[in-house]
Structures are given as C-alpha cells and as structure tokens.
Design a protein around this motif. Structure first.
Motif, PDB file in Angstrom:
ATOM      1  N   SER A  59       0.813  -1.217   0.000  1.00 12.24           N
ATOM      2  CA  SER A  59       0.000   0.000   0.000  1.00 12.24           C
ATOM      3  C   SER A  59       0.846   1.267   0.000  1.00 12.24           C
TER       4      SER A  59
ATOM      5  N   TYR B 250      -4.650  -3.519  -1.805  1.00 16.10           N
ATOM      6  CA  TYR B 250      -3.919  -3.147  -0.593  1.00 16.10           C
ATOM      7  C   TYR B 250      -4.544  -1.927   0.078  1.00 16.10           C
ATOM      8  N   ASP B 251      -4.962  -0.973  -0.743  1.00 12.33           N
ATOM      9  CA  ASP B 251      -5.581   0.225  -0.187  1.00 12.33           C
ATOM     10  C   ASP B 251      -6.914  -0.079   0.488  1.00 12.33           C
TER      11      ASP B 251
END
Length: 556
Positions: free
Chosen positions: A125, A137-138
């Motif tokens: 991220s 990932y975010d």
C-alpha cells in the motif's frame, strides 16, 4: 564451425528418450525471462509460474474455478460467520477472521504469521512501490493481530467486496523484508531494487512453498530445490529448472534434444503447439500435449495519451479493419476464438448481445470513412496525413514471440491498406513488462491479460490504476482510460454480493468499453503445455492461479 541450422537439425534427430533427464529432475522451458519474482511487484506470467512453485497464497482458485484455503485453515465467509459486514461512522465495512495453519513456516524455519500479512499490506500500500493491484492493498483498513496467537488476526476492509478472500495482501517474510523496506522506502523503485528478492534471491527465508530458489543465472535459468521447511507434501522432484528460451522457434529443438522435459503454459505459441502435437501423434513421440481454455484476453493495448489514438473515430477505424475471424482461422485453426471485449466466456457477465455491447464487424470501407471523417486524408504516397503530420504509430511486442510477431505483421499489413504506417518494435520480456508497459512508454502494444473467472478488473480499468511516477508506476490501466462512470460501476460491482446485480453493473462496463475502445480486442487465449508421458498430477489451469500451485503433486 557448424552453422546454427545444422546444429538445430542434429538436435531434432536426437532421441528425446535417450537424452531424457533423470526422473527426479525436471527442466521446464519458459518463453520469457521475468524481471522479478517479488510477490507484490511481479506482473509477468513467467515470473508468476515460478512464484507459484515457491510461495503460497492464503486462498487459491483451483483449476475448476473454485476457491480453496491454502495457508489458512478456513476461508472466511458470511455463511460460516468468519466474515461480517458492519456499519460504522465511516460507512459500511467488512471484517474477516483468519488463522494460519500451525505448520506453515518460511524456508529458514520462522513461522508464517499475521505479521507477514501485515508486512505485505504495508509494503503493497506504499505509494511509491510498484504494486499492480494497489486497490487490493488500499482497501485493507487494518489488520488486528491476536496478542495471544500471532497466527490469528482480523482483516478489516474499507469496502465490503464479494471476492475479498482472494484479494488479500500477498505475504512477505516480515523478519527479512521489513528492515529493507524501512531503509529504502521513500523513493520510486528504490525498495524494489534492494529487496532481497532482487539482491539475495537464494535466501531460504523468502519462500514458504514446496520449493525455494537455489540459483539464478541471468539470461539462462533459475533452479529450484525442495524447501526443507515446507509444511505440506514433500515434492517428488529434487530439482526443478526453468530455462529461459526466449526464441519460441527453438523450443521444439530443445524438447527433441532432451535439453528440456516440458514446456510451461508460458511456452510455445499456439500455432507451434498445434504443429508439434501432429508430430507427437505421427512420430509417436514421448510427450503429451495439453490444451485448456482460460480467462485470458489477448488484445492491443492503446496509449490514450497519444494524440492520434485519442480520437475515438481512429480507434473505431482500427477496430473495424481488424479481421479477427480471418486471423483466428489462419493462425489458430479456429481453436482460439476472436474476442469481442475484455470479458471471457468464463465470466458470469460475459455477453455477445448487440443490445448490450457495441459490435464491430470487419469493414474496410467503414474504417476508411471513419478516418476521412477524423480528418486523416490519403495522399499519393499511400499514407494518410492531417495538418501536415503523417499517420504513423509504433506497435511494441515481446521479442522472439512468434505469435505476437505474426499478428503484429498481419495488422501492419491490414492497416497499411488504410493509409496508416505501423512501425514494429520488440523488446526482451523483462524490459517490455518491467519498463515499457509499466512506465507507459508505448503507443500500441500486444498484450494478454490473465485473470481468474468473475474478477472485476479494477486494476486494469479504474482511472485510479493508471501507472505514473507519482504512484510508483502502480496499477495495470496502462492505456490510461479514464471514465468516471466506469470507475463507479467497477466499485459497485466489486462491493455487490448479489450475482444478478453484479452482472448488471459489469454489463454496463462492457457497454462503455466497447463504445470507447481503450484497447482493441484480439482473441481469447487458451493455455497449452507439452509434458513428458507418464507425468502424473499435472493439472493445467486457464487463469492466473497456475498449475504450479500444486507442483508438489507432480510425479512419475
């Protein structure tokens, strides 16, 4: 000195039986040299095959398209109450409880824990790490690790997505990689170059799969040996060697000479496989040729920042003048069907309905009219010009990929008849994927997307996934397609747990895609591989969870 054609002829006469490798060693041909096997950064299919043999995900998709727990005891779902959708002041979120299997460990004996999942999340991220699927990932909001048992944790997702269990962060050995990340983070591509997956690739602790890397020779091969600390079934082969044979025409000679035992699904081109299959049958060669249709979309990537390609009429003209049916018949014996759009027949939202999507029947006359309307006028030299500028585009390919080269030449000739000059350029795979595509240094590029069935293509189509220096060259939206309505639909589809509603959202995306043409559809690719007779447990897949996720089951 023997000429290369003499050497090749001798190789073809040698018996593959007489020169076969020991049964406890397997040599596999791949048609590209990858730029990395880092589980967060890799974007190449060839690297993915090796990666699947040396690392394990939390959840895999089986060859039959079903999810299966791998490193965790059970897949969290709403039904088994291991996953829960909840509402807070910040909106609707999802949390999932996972527990790693007790015996899972890295190659240096360190246990696989939630710390490794957390490490993967922090690295993936980071804005300056080249993460292809940054949105995955975010979307992770937090990872809460059980204080009493580090193998247990709760993953909190910002958005409740229907396929959350296959979009969790990839594991990274926290005890090895986090110190490197902390030291080198803050500059574009600096961490990637100094990661142990680049600087110390033979470190056993980097791997938790049935094999680990023991040797890498640039331009030649990578050697895998059994991971003594693997938690699962002991692999049969004492050594697996992936040989980089970048010139696809030489693969047959390597098979016939016994230099390799098999080709991977990233091996011979489809037409070569068909021809070799006929030889296997007519000459009773000790091989078996496998085919499997898959979720693979071959297309021409278009850089929409290019002034010529920004014009929709130009893109429509190129699409109308692409005779896909002729290509499929001539190159694939009609065994790989022409593509209509990015969705493959394995997706629940796939459609051929002209009431939903825009179709482009082959018509050179229509293509010529569209270019005339766009202001590109044919001149005496046979090329079109606009405002004194010649209509010329460069098409980029992977070097020594015979099929891509054939299609590129085919399109070059078709489009020359329209008055478009197409200049062909080829690069080694590690440069093509690692620099040309990632940094969008192309105008047109031949490319194949490999996905799992029913995966919403956020990473390849959302405007937030356009690679740039500012985001560390993350994301796969290399065309640079930006459509706010599509962005909204992709998020809605990802967060929709009802299949019927998800299909409705995705078909609106298909409608926009076929209307705006950010890429030119080519064909739906099948995977092929050539394996030695007697090899058991080898089960090909047609998606991005390769057969190498079950390499420990292969044996004679």
């Amino acid at each position: 000195m023997l000429h290369s054609w003499v050497i090749t002829s001798i190789a073809l006469l040698l018996s593959p039986v007489a020169l076969a490798n020991p049964k406890d060693e397997l040599r596999i041909a791949v048609n590209a040299e990858f730029d990395t096997i880092h589980p967060i950064v890799n974007t190449m299919a060839a690297g993915g095959l090796v990666q699947d043999a040396i690392m394990r995900p939390l959840v895999m998709i089986t060859p039959q398209g079903k999810p299966k727990a791998v490193l965790i005891k059970e897949i969290p779902t709403i039904e088994n109450k291991k996953a829960q959708i909840f509402t807070a002041k910040t909106g609707t979120h999802l949390k999932a409880d996972i527990e790693f299997i007790e015996s899972a460990q890295w190659g240096d004996g360190k246990p696989v824990t939630c710390r490794d999942l957390e490490a993967g999340w922090k690295i993936g991220s980071d804005d300056l790490v080249a993460t292809p699927n940054r949105d995955d990932y975010d979307n992770v909001k937090d990872i809460v690790i059980d204080k009493a048992n580090p193998k247990k944790c709760t993953v909190v997702f910002d958005k409740a997505q229907y396929n959350f269990y296959v979009s969790m962060p990839r594991l990274i050995p926290a005890h090895l990689e986090m110190p490197v990340f902390e030291k080198y983070k803050g500059k574009v591509l600096t961490y990637e170059r100094n990661s142990l997956y680049s600087s110390k690739i033979t470190e056993p602790g980097l791997y938790n799969g049935p094999y680990r890397v023991s040797e890498l020779k640039q331009g030649s091969h990578i050697v895998l040996v059994p991971n003594e600390k693997f938690y699962g079934k002991k692999p049969y082969f004492k050594k697996v060697i992936f040989k980089f044979i970048l010139n696809s025409t030489s693969m047959e000679a390597n098979l016939m000479s016994g230099n390799v035992d098999m080709t991977s699904s990233s091996g011979m081109s489809f037409d070569q496989t068909l021809a070799f299959d006929k030889k296997v049958k007519s000459q009773n060669l000790p091989y078996e040729v496998r085919y499997v249709a898959g979720s693979m979309y071959a297309h021409i990537e278009l850089n929409l920042d290019n002034s010529i390609l920004q014009d929709l009429k130009v893109r429509q003209a190129l699409n109308c003048s692409f005779n896909r049916s002729e290509m499929a018949k001539s190159f694939f014996d009609s065994k790989q069907p022409p593509a209509l759009h990015f969705s493959t027949p394995f997706d629940e939202w796939y459609t051929e309905d002209p009431k939903i999507i825009k179709l482009y029947p082959y018509s050179r006359i229509k293509a010529q009219r569209l270019l005339d309307e766009a202001g590109w006028k044919m001149e005496k030299d046979g090329y079109r010009y606009k405002d004194g500028k010649k209509m010329s585009l460069t098409m980029t390919n992977v070097a020594d990929n015979k099929m891509n080269e054939m299609i590129a030449v085919y399109l070059q000739n078709q489009w020359k008849q329209l008055g478009l000059e197409v200049v062909l350029k080829s690069f080694p795979a590690r440069i093509f994927f690692g620099e040309i595509l990632r940094q969008r240094k192309f105008e047109m590029a031949a490319l194949t997307w490999v996905e799992s069935p029913n995966m919403v293509p956020l990473g390849t189509m959302s405007s937030t996934m356009v690679p740039s220096q500012g985001n560390g060259w993350s994301g796969h939206n290399r065309s640079g397609w930006r459509n706010k309505e599509v962005d909204k639909l992709l998020v809605q589809a990802t967060e929709e747990f009802n299949s019927a509603k998800r299909i409705e959202f995705m078909r609106k995306v298909l409608a926009a895609y076929t209307e705006e043409l950010p890429q030119l559809p080519s064909y739906y690719r099948s995977n092929t591989s050539i394996i030695p007779k007697g090899l058991k447990g080898y089960e090909m897949t047609g998606h991005n969870n390769s057969e190498y996720l079950q390499i420990e089951n292969w044996h004679f």
